[in-house]
Structure formats: structure tokens, C-alpha cells
Design an enzyme around this catalytic site. Sequence first.
Site, PDB file in Angstrom:
ATOM      1  N   CYS A 111       0.818  -1.228   0.000  1.00 16.96           N
ATOM      2  CA  CYS A 111       0.000   0.000   0.000  1.00 16.96           C
ATOM      3  C   CYS A 111       0.847   1.271   0.000  1.00 16.96           C
ATOM      4  CB  CYS A 111      -0.939  -0.007   1.195  1.00 16.96           C
ATOM      5  SG  CYS A 111      -1.943  -1.488   1.264  1.00 16.96           S
ATOM      6  N   HIS A 247      -3.427   7.061   2.185  1.00 18.82           N
ATOM      7  CA  HIS A 247      -3.868   5.750   1.706  1.00 18.82           C
ATOM      8  C   HIS A 247      -5.262   5.475   2.267  1.00 18.82           C
ATOM      9  CE1 HIS A 247      -4.239   1.621   0.792  1.00 18.82           C
ATOM     10  NE2 HIS A 247      -3.994   1.193   2.014  1.00 18.82           N
ATOM     11  N   ASN A 277     -10.231  -0.117  -0.477  1.00 17.03           N
ATOM     12  CA  ASN A 277      -8.772  -0.023  -0.352  1.00 17.03           C
ATOM     13  C   ASN A 277      -8.145  -0.616  -1.607  1.00 17.03           C
ATOM     14  OD1 ASN A 277      -6.073  -0.564   0.221  1.00 17.03           O
ATOM     15  ND2 ASN A 277      -6.470  -1.269   2.319  1.00 17.03           N
TER      16      ASN A 277
HETATM   17  N1  COA Z   1     -19.324  -8.767   7.965  1.00 14.17           N
HETATM   18  C1  COA Z   1     -19.911  -9.067   9.127  1.00 14.17           C
HETATM   19  N2  COA Z   1     -19.225  -9.455  10.216  1.00 14.17           N
HETATM   20  C2  COA Z   1     -17.891  -9.541  10.107  1.00 14.17           C
HETATM   21  C3  COA Z   1     -17.229  -9.254   8.917  1.00 14.17           C
HETATM   22  C4  COA Z   1     -17.992  -8.857   7.800  1.00 14.17           C
HETATM   23  N3  COA Z   1     -17.438  -8.543   6.619  1.00 14.17           N
HETATM   24  N4  COA Z   1     -15.899  -9.441   9.112  1.00 14.17           N
HETATM   25  C5  COA Z   1     -15.730  -9.815  10.382  1.00 14.17           C
HETATM   26  N5  COA Z   1     -16.934  -9.886  10.981  1.00 14.17           N
HETATM   27  C6  COA Z   1     -17.234 -10.251  12.378  1.00 14.17           C
HETATM   28  C7  COA Z   1     -16.165 -11.126  12.994  1.00 14.17           C
HETATM   29  O1  COA Z   1     -16.367 -12.460  12.678  1.00 14.17           O
HETATM   30  C8  COA Z   1     -16.358 -10.820  14.462  1.00 14.17           C
HETATM   31  O2  COA Z   1     -17.447 -11.567  14.918  1.00 14.17           O
HETATM   32  P1  COA Z   1     -17.430 -12.224  16.393  1.00 14.17           P
HETATM   33  O3  COA Z   1     -17.340 -11.062  17.336  1.00 14.17           O
HETATM   34  O4  COA Z   1     -18.733 -12.947  16.438  1.00 14.17           O
HETATM   35  O5  COA Z   1     -16.218 -13.104  16.451  1.00 14.17           O
HETATM   36  C9  COA Z   1     -16.785  -9.354  14.488  1.00 14.17           C
HETATM   37  O6  COA Z   1     -17.251  -9.052  13.162  1.00 14.17           O
HETATM   38  C10 COA Z   1     -15.680  -8.409  14.861  1.00 14.17           C
HETATM   39  O7  COA Z   1     -14.525  -8.737  14.099  1.00 14.17           O
HETATM   40  P2  COA Z   1     -13.194  -7.938  14.287  1.00 14.17           P
HETATM   41  O8  COA Z   1     -12.154  -8.479  13.356  1.00 14.17           O
HETATM   42  O9  COA Z   1     -12.868  -7.845  15.744  1.00 14.17           O
HETATM   43  O10 COA Z   1     -13.654  -6.490  13.775  1.00 14.17           O
HETATM   44  P3  COA Z   1     -12.904  -5.121  13.907  1.00 14.17           P
HETATM   45  O11 COA Z   1     -13.752  -4.191  14.670  1.00 14.17           O
HETATM   46  O12 COA Z   1     -11.460  -5.268  14.293  1.00 14.17           O
HETATM   47  O13 COA Z   1     -12.925  -4.617  12.389  1.00 14.17           O
HETATM   48  C11 COA Z   1     -11.532  -4.430  10.451  1.00 14.17           C
HETATM   49  C12 COA Z   1     -12.264  -5.371  11.405  1.00 14.17           C
HETATM   50  C13 COA Z   1     -10.796  -5.273   9.427  1.00 14.17           C
HETATM   51  C14 COA Z   1     -12.561  -3.532   9.758  1.00 14.17           C
HETATM   52  C15 COA Z   1     -10.537  -3.552  11.279  1.00 14.17           C
HETATM   53  O14 COA Z   1      -9.720  -4.372  12.086  1.00 14.17           O
HETATM   54  C16 COA Z   1      -9.664  -2.740  10.391  1.00 14.17           C
HETATM   55  O15 COA Z   1     -10.113  -1.865   9.683  1.00 14.17           O
HETATM   56  N6  COA Z   1      -8.333  -2.979  10.416  1.00 14.17           N
HETATM   57  C17 COA Z   1      -7.411  -2.313   9.525  1.00 14.17           C
HETATM   58  C18 COA Z   1      -7.355  -3.098   8.258  1.00 14.17           C
HETATM   59  C19 COA Z   1      -6.722  -2.344   7.147  1.00 14.17           C
HETATM   60  O16 COA Z   1      -6.935  -1.170   7.008  1.00 14.17           O
HETATM   61  N7  COA Z   1      -5.931  -3.046   6.350  1.00 14.17           N
HETATM   62  C20 COA Z   1      -5.276  -2.538   5.212  1.00 14.17           C
HETATM   63  C21 COA Z   1      -4.171  -1.648   5.587  1.00 14.17           C
HETATM   64  S1  COA Z   1      -3.218  -1.308   4.212  1.00 14.17           S
END
Ligand code: COA
Length: 320
Positions: A111, A247, A277
Amino acid sequence: MTTRIMGTGSCLPQTVVTNDDLAKIMDTSDEWIRTRTGIRERRLAKEETTSFMCCEAALRALEDAGMSGEEIELIIVGTLTGDYVTPSTACEVQAKIGAKRAVAFDVNAACSGFLFALHIAHAYLQAGIYQNALILGAETLSKIMDWSDRSTCVLFGDGAGAAVLKRDERGVLSFDMGCDGAKGHVLSCKGRPNNNPLVSHPTEPEFVHMDGQEVYKFAVGRVPKSIQSVLAQSGMDAGDISWFVLHQANIRILQSVAKRLGVSEEKFPISLDHCGNISAASVPILLDEMNQKGMLKRGDKIVLSGFGGGLSWGSVLLEW
Ligand code: COA
């Protein structure tokens, strides 16, 4: 002398995929995706390839700069999803835009790829080796997503962005670049395993794996420091900056960076709502959208910042 952006261009695939479209094929919802990321929809490639989107973006950037492909001396593409392992995407672009004089190669900094391409091109231009460059960030991320992993695949999209650079008296003021390879495993995609006659491995395709919370922590910790570094090097503070072009990973990352810098979120333009993204392509696509809308005024001080796989990051402060 420094390096100035003379023109921008971008290309997105035709097909729009909304959050509701994804909810029809996996257990997710518009509400979950929108509230956690800010993403409403993304474009996914069907016939479009990384090199095709690069060429479209490159031709638009050349037109914006008032230049032709024959004039270009250097082409660098930031990508991790080229059409081939070899030839490079940059060599394909070189052929298709008629840049016969150009040296062309790809860089893989995930990225941060567009920022790394800009940094490398700046070094060549400062050394006087080349007078101009065409740099791109481009991805077809949809081909390396695990479409059964809802926590990752809903975040990403496909597209390409380009910028034409020239040696000039105004432009780039300062850079901050860095990597933390020891934490690379939090966002990874394995390459092909060795499959020579001495070893035997199953050749299952490999997809992107991400520890979302670790990546989030990395971004909100590192990006404000990187931006503060380019500001300090140029003797400026955040209030001097017209736009922070970051980004486009997640709206919550942008809000957190704005808060840590003490800057209004209005100075953080957004394309992730309609693009998702797009890794290396996010920054140049957003920059081009701003340029097309007339948001960039000569003399404006702008910060560009990329961060992600590697782990890697790069920021630049420049005068438009
Ligand atoms: N739809 C519905 N539910 C989803 C889901 C989706 N697409 N993806 C995950 N879940 C669920 C999980 O299974 C989890 O359920 P559970 O509590 O029953 O186990 C719940 O949602 C929470 O998951 P979690 O991974 O803890 O969510 P989060 O609040 O950390 O959000 C991201 C996840 C990926 C949105 C967040 O971590 C994020 O934005 N991280 C940065 C990622 C990024 O920017 N990457 C690229 C950088 S270059």
C-alpha cells in the site's frame, strides 16, 4: 531543483460492487462494512487487467501534463498484482504508451507502493539521471483475495492511478520512508512455493491474510509520526497543510490520524467510500480525483502518505 507533479490520471474497472451485492454472496451487511470501514462500494475487474488500467491512467496523466509517451525517460509501477511475474507491468506500460526511451520497472511496497515509486523517481531526478518520470500505483487485488474470508475481502478493490513528474524549482519538500519487516506477517500473501523435482509441495493458490487489528494499530501509531517528520523537516506545522491525501484503508484510521495531528477531518479527502482499499493505487487515484475537481491550487502544501504491507510506510510533503 526538486520534483514536481505535472499531471495525474486514473482508471477504475467498470463494474461497481456494492456492500449489498456482497451481502448476497457472503454473511455480511452494508451496515457492518460501512460503520467499521466507511466503504459503500468498490470496483472489481472483469476484463480489465492491471496493465490495461495502468495504460489508461498513464495516458490521462500524460494528457494532463501536456506530454507524450515518447518524452518519458523513467516508468515505475508500484504493484503487487501485475499481470505477469515477468515482464513487469512497467514494461507493458512502456510498450503500450510508446515510451521507447524509458527505463521501466516495478516496485513492490504494497500500500506504500506509490510513495516508494515517487521516492525512487525523486532520487533519479535529483541525481540528474533523468529529467522526467511516469509513476503509477495499480492493483487487481480481487485476484488475490480469499472470497470466503469476509473479514478481509470486503475491504479491497481494483484500479490504477498515475502521475507525471518533472525536475522543477518547486514541488517535493521532504520525505519520510520506513519499513518494519519484523511485523510483516500481520498482512501477507505467500508467493508460489518451490516446486522443483527435489521438493514436492501442493500448489494451492495463496491469498491475502490480515490481522486487521494489528494493522489498524500500526497505521494509527506510525502514520501521524511519519507526517510529523515531513512537517518538521520542512519547518511547518499541520495548520500549513491544505490537504492530507492518505492511503484509503479505513475511515476510522483517517479520523484517528486527523485527531492525533489536531487537524479537521475536512482536510482528509476520501475515495474509500466508492473505491475501497486499492493498496498502491489509493493515493494516486484520490490525488487525480482532487485534481479533476479543481481542489488543488498552485502553491498549496499537500501531504501524501501510504502505509501497509511490509510493513512499510512513506510520506511526502510537497508544494503543488
Ligand atoms: N461482515 C460481518 N461481520 C464480520 C465481517 C464482515 N465482513 N468481518 C468480520 N466480521 C465479524 C467477525 O467475525 C467478528 O465476529 P465475532 O465477534 O462474532 O467473532 C466481528 O465481526 C468483529 O470482528 P473484528 O475483526 O474484531 O472487527 P474489527 O472491529 O477489528 O474490524 C476491520 C475489522 C478489518 C474492519 C478492522 O480491524 C480494520 O479496519 N483494520 C485495519 C485493516 C486495514 O486497514 N488493512 C489494510 C491496511 S493497508
